[in-house]
Design a protein around this motif. Sequence first.
Motif, PDB file in Angstrom:
ATOM      1  N   GLU A  71      19.902  17.605  -9.920  1.00 29.70           N
ATOM      2  CA  GLU A  71      18.625  16.826  -9.504  1.00 29.70           C
ATOM      3  C   GLU A  71      18.080  17.302  -8.052  1.00 29.70           C
ATOM      4  O   GLU A  71      16.835  17.608  -8.069  1.00 29.70           O
ATOM      5  CB  GLU A  71      18.836  15.286  -9.454  1.00 29.70           C
ATOM      6  N   THR A  72      18.967  17.458  -7.238  1.00 34.45           N
ATOM      7  CA  THR A  72      18.459  17.769  -6.082  1.00 34.45           C
ATOM      8  C   THR A  72      17.936  19.249  -6.105  1.00 34.45           C
ATOM      9  O   THR A  72      16.797  19.613  -5.591  1.00 34.45           O
ATOM     10  CB  THR A  72      19.541  18.014  -5.050  1.00 34.45           C
ATOM     11  N   ALA A  73      18.684  20.193  -6.842  1.00 36.49           N
ATOM     12  CA  ALA A  73      18.123  21.482  -6.979  1.00 36.49           C
ATOM     13  C   ALA A  73      16.770  21.567  -7.798  1.00 36.49           C
ATOM     14  O   ALA A  73      15.862  22.275  -6.794  1.00 36.49           O
ATOM     15  CB  ALA A  73      19.100  22.368  -7.691  1.00 36.49           C
ATOM     16  N   VAL A  74      16.509  20.983  -8.662  1.00 30.12           N
ATOM     17  CA  VAL A  74      15.352  20.880  -9.296  1.00 30.12           C
ATOM     18  C   VAL A  74      14.215  20.297  -8.499  1.00 30.12           C
ATOM     19  O   VAL A  74      12.939  20.827  -8.456  1.00 30.12           O
ATOM     20  CB  VAL A  74      15.432  20.394 -10.783  1.00 30.12           C
ATOM     21  N   ALA A  75      14.460  19.248  -7.745  1.00 36.90           N
ATOM     22  CA  ALA A  75      13.450  18.490  -6.972  1.00 36.90           C
ATOM     23  C   ALA A  75      13.019  19.379  -5.772  1.00 36.90           C
ATOM     24  O   ALA A  75      11.704  19.517  -5.267  1.00 36.90           O
ATOM     25  CB  ALA A  75      14.161  17.314  -6.427  1.00 36.90           C
ATOM     26  N   ILE A  76      14.107  20.074  -5.115  1.00 34.77           N
ATOM     27  CA  ILE A  76      13.847  21.036  -3.878  1.00 34.77           C
ATOM     28  C   ILE A  76      12.779  22.215  -4.467  1.00 34.77           C
ATOM     29  O   ILE A  76      11.920  22.503  -3.936  1.00 34.77           O
ATOM     30  CB  ILE A  76      14.930  21.361  -3.597  1.00 34.77           C
ATOM     31  N   ALA A  77      13.119  22.644  -5.850  1.00 37.10           N
ATOM     32  CA  ALA A  77      12.213  23.761  -6.414  1.00 37.10           C
ATOM     33  C   ALA A  77      10.839  23.230  -6.546  1.00 37.10           C
ATOM     34  O   ALA A  77       9.767  23.893  -6.438  1.00 37.10           O
ATOM     35  CB  ALA A  77      12.893  24.343  -7.726  1.00 37.10           C
ATOM     36  N   ILE A  78      10.848  22.111  -7.115  1.00 31.31           N
ATOM     37  CA  ILE A  78       9.513  21.307  -7.364  1.00 31.31           C
ATOM     38  C   ILE A  78       8.514  21.292  -5.848  1.00 31.31           C
ATOM     39  O   ILE A  78       7.606  21.497  -5.843  1.00 31.31           O
ATOM     40  CB  ILE A  78       9.546  20.055  -8.027  1.00 31.31           C
ATOM     41  N   ILE A  79       9.328  20.892  -4.911  1.00 32.57           N
ATOM     42  CA  ILE A  79       8.826  20.658  -3.515  1.00 32.57           C
ATOM     43  C   ILE A  79       8.409  22.141  -2.971  1.00 32.57           C
ATOM     44  O   ILE A  79       7.186  22.186  -2.373  1.00 32.57           O
ATOM     45  CB  ILE A  79       9.854  19.916  -2.592  1.00 32.57           C
ATOM     46  N   ILE A  80       9.085  22.990  -3.249  1.00 35.49           N
ATOM     47  CA  ILE A  80       8.792  24.131  -2.506  1.00 35.49           C
ATOM     48  C   ILE A  80       7.683  24.891  -3.313  1.00 35.49           C
ATOM     49  O   ILE A  80       6.532  25.271  -2.590  1.00 35.49           O
ATOM     50  CB  ILE A  80       9.980  25.263  -2.681  1.00 35.49           C
ATOM     51  N   ASN A  81       7.653  24.576  -4.892  1.00 30.07           N
ATOM     52  CA  ASN A  81       6.109  24.907  -5.388  1.00 30.07           C
ATOM     53  C   ASN A  81       4.959  24.113  -4.951  1.00 30.07           C
ATOM     54  O   ASN A  81       3.981  24.654  -4.587  1.00 30.07           O
ATOM     55  CB  ASN A  81       6.587  24.582  -6.809  1.00 30.07           C
TER      56      ASN A  81
ATOM     57  N   VAL B 153      25.768  22.201 -19.782  1.00 29.73           N
ATOM     58  CA  VAL B 153      24.582  22.136 -20.472  1.00 29.73           C
ATOM     59  C   VAL B 153      23.183  21.955 -19.260  1.00 29.73           C
ATOM     60  O   VAL B 153      22.319  22.618 -19.230  1.00 29.73           O
ATOM     61  CB  VAL B 153      24.479  21.771 -21.836  1.00 29.73           C
ATOM     62  N   LEU B 154      23.666  20.513 -18.683  1.00 27.18           N
ATOM     63  CA  LEU B 154      22.745  20.075 -17.838  1.00 27.18           C
ATOM     64  C   LEU B 154      22.363  21.002 -16.804  1.00 27.18           C
ATOM     65  O   LEU B 154      21.332  21.419 -16.517  1.00 27.18           O
ATOM     66  CB  LEU B 154      23.154  18.837 -17.500  1.00 27.18           C
ATOM     67  N   LEU B 155      23.586  21.548 -16.279  1.00 22.47           N
ATOM     68  CA  LEU B 155      23.390  22.443 -14.998  1.00 22.47           C
ATOM     69  C   LEU B 155      22.727  23.727 -15.575  1.00 22.47           C
ATOM     70  O   LEU B 155      21.943  24.293 -14.640  1.00 22.47           O
ATOM     71  CB  LEU B 155      24.665  22.781 -14.365  1.00 22.47           C
ATOM     72  N   LEU B 156      22.880  24.231 -16.726  1.00 21.25           N
ATOM     73  CA  LEU B 156      22.394  25.265 -17.255  1.00 21.25           C
ATOM     74  C   LEU B 156      20.771  25.158 -17.272  1.00 21.25           C
ATOM     75  O   LEU B 156      20.021  25.943 -16.887  1.00 21.25           O
ATOM     76  CB  LEU B 156      22.702  26.053 -18.629  1.00 21.25           C
ATOM     77  N   ALA B 157      20.397  24.164 -17.777  1.00 20.52           N
ATOM     78  CA  ALA B 157      19.043  23.695 -18.107  1.00 20.52           C
ATOM     79  C   ALA B 157      18.463  23.572 -16.619  1.00 20.52           C
ATOM     80  O   ALA B 157      17.394  23.938 -16.454  1.00 20.52           O
ATOM     81  CB  ALA B 157      19.023  22.460 -18.528  1.00 20.52           C
ATOM     82  N   CYS B 158      19.093  23.112 -15.664  1.00 22.07           N
ATOM     83  CA  CYS B 158      18.541  22.995 -14.314  1.00 22.07           C
ATOM     84  C   CYS B 158      18.389  24.381 -13.632  1.00 22.07           C
ATOM     85  O   CYS B 158      17.512  24.633 -12.907  1.00 22.07           O
ATOM     86  CB  CYS B 158      19.474  22.067 -13.421  1.00 22.07           C
ATOM     87  N   ILE B 165      10.211  26.804 -12.202  1.00 22.13           N
ATOM     88  CA  ILE B 165       9.252  26.264 -11.243  1.00 22.13           C
ATOM     89  C   ILE B 165       9.083  27.008 -10.078  1.00 22.13           C
ATOM     90  O   ILE B 165       8.036  27.288  -9.567  1.00 22.13           O
ATOM     91  CB  ILE B 165      10.060  24.908 -11.264  1.00 22.13           C
ATOM     92  N   ALA B 166      10.151  27.602  -9.421  1.00 18.07           N
ATOM     93  CA  ALA B 166       9.953  27.959  -8.222  1.00 18.07           C
ATOM     94  C   ALA B 166       9.685  29.673  -8.067  1.00 18.07           C
ATOM     95  O   ALA B 166       9.276  30.152  -6.876  1.00 18.07           O
ATOM     96  CB  ALA B 166      11.301  27.915  -7.427  1.00 18.07           C
TER      97      ALA B 166
END
Lengths: 99, 169
Positions: A71-81, B153-158, B165-166
């Motif tokens: 969750e942290t990794a995805v949230a930080i990606a969104i924040i950087i975007n 699988v969740l980690l792969l999706a992330c 996204i980035a």
Amino acid sequence: MEYYLIVSTLMLFIGIYGFITRRNLLAVLISVELMLNSVDINFAVFNRYLFPEHLEGLFFTLFAIGVSAAETAVAIAIIINIYRNIRSIQTRELNTMKH
Amino acid sequence: MEISLQEIVFFILAAVIVVCSVLAVTTKRILRSATHLLFVLFATAGIYFQLNYSFWGAVQLTVYAGGIIVLYVFSILLTSPEGDHAEKLKRGKFFAGLVAALAGAAICIFLTVTHPFGAYRIAGGEVPMKEIGHALMGTGRYQYLLPFELISVLLLACIVGGIMIARKR
């Protein structure tokens, strides 16, 4: 046992306080990390003191750590975007979704 | 009143957790906030070690203190301009947050202290690593292969989501 629970309760509500009052997206995320950690402590403490021969709480802790890392990794990606698009990560300026 | 060594260590860890988490949410500079979060995570790992759960303490140290804090520091350095300070909040909102947090904490601590947890037993030493591995990789009762695969699988999706996204367009 109650002392551990009191510490984790304090940590949870400090996290909630930060979640309400901070205006920076990264600071909000740090508050969320505090809350997740307090819940992990609770799982481990309940497992140790109430059911020391089982491992359920411990595996919940393990999976919660994994989920919060993702969750942290995805949230930080969104924040950087967001920062790349509007040059700011203050929540006051996040009132538009178009870029 | 006798105080054992374990209790002294626990009170030091508790003091570090409470003080550093208060500092992490109140300090003005965001990088200091991340540093205080790091100390809170170290003390949490210390609590796992104190409960005789060494494996979980190690996981906490590597995943949180090793991985997530590095992510935080890099993203703070990427997104915060020079001399960035937290902006002032309106007084009403500040007090609303403070009152909500204090009231919730008071209620929860009151319930925790007055609730009878029954006779708990402090027995049980270190959980053997072999048992952890069997429980994590087995498919039987009280074994956790399916959630383990779900997490992978969740980690792969992330990973895929984070890259999508980035990435630069």
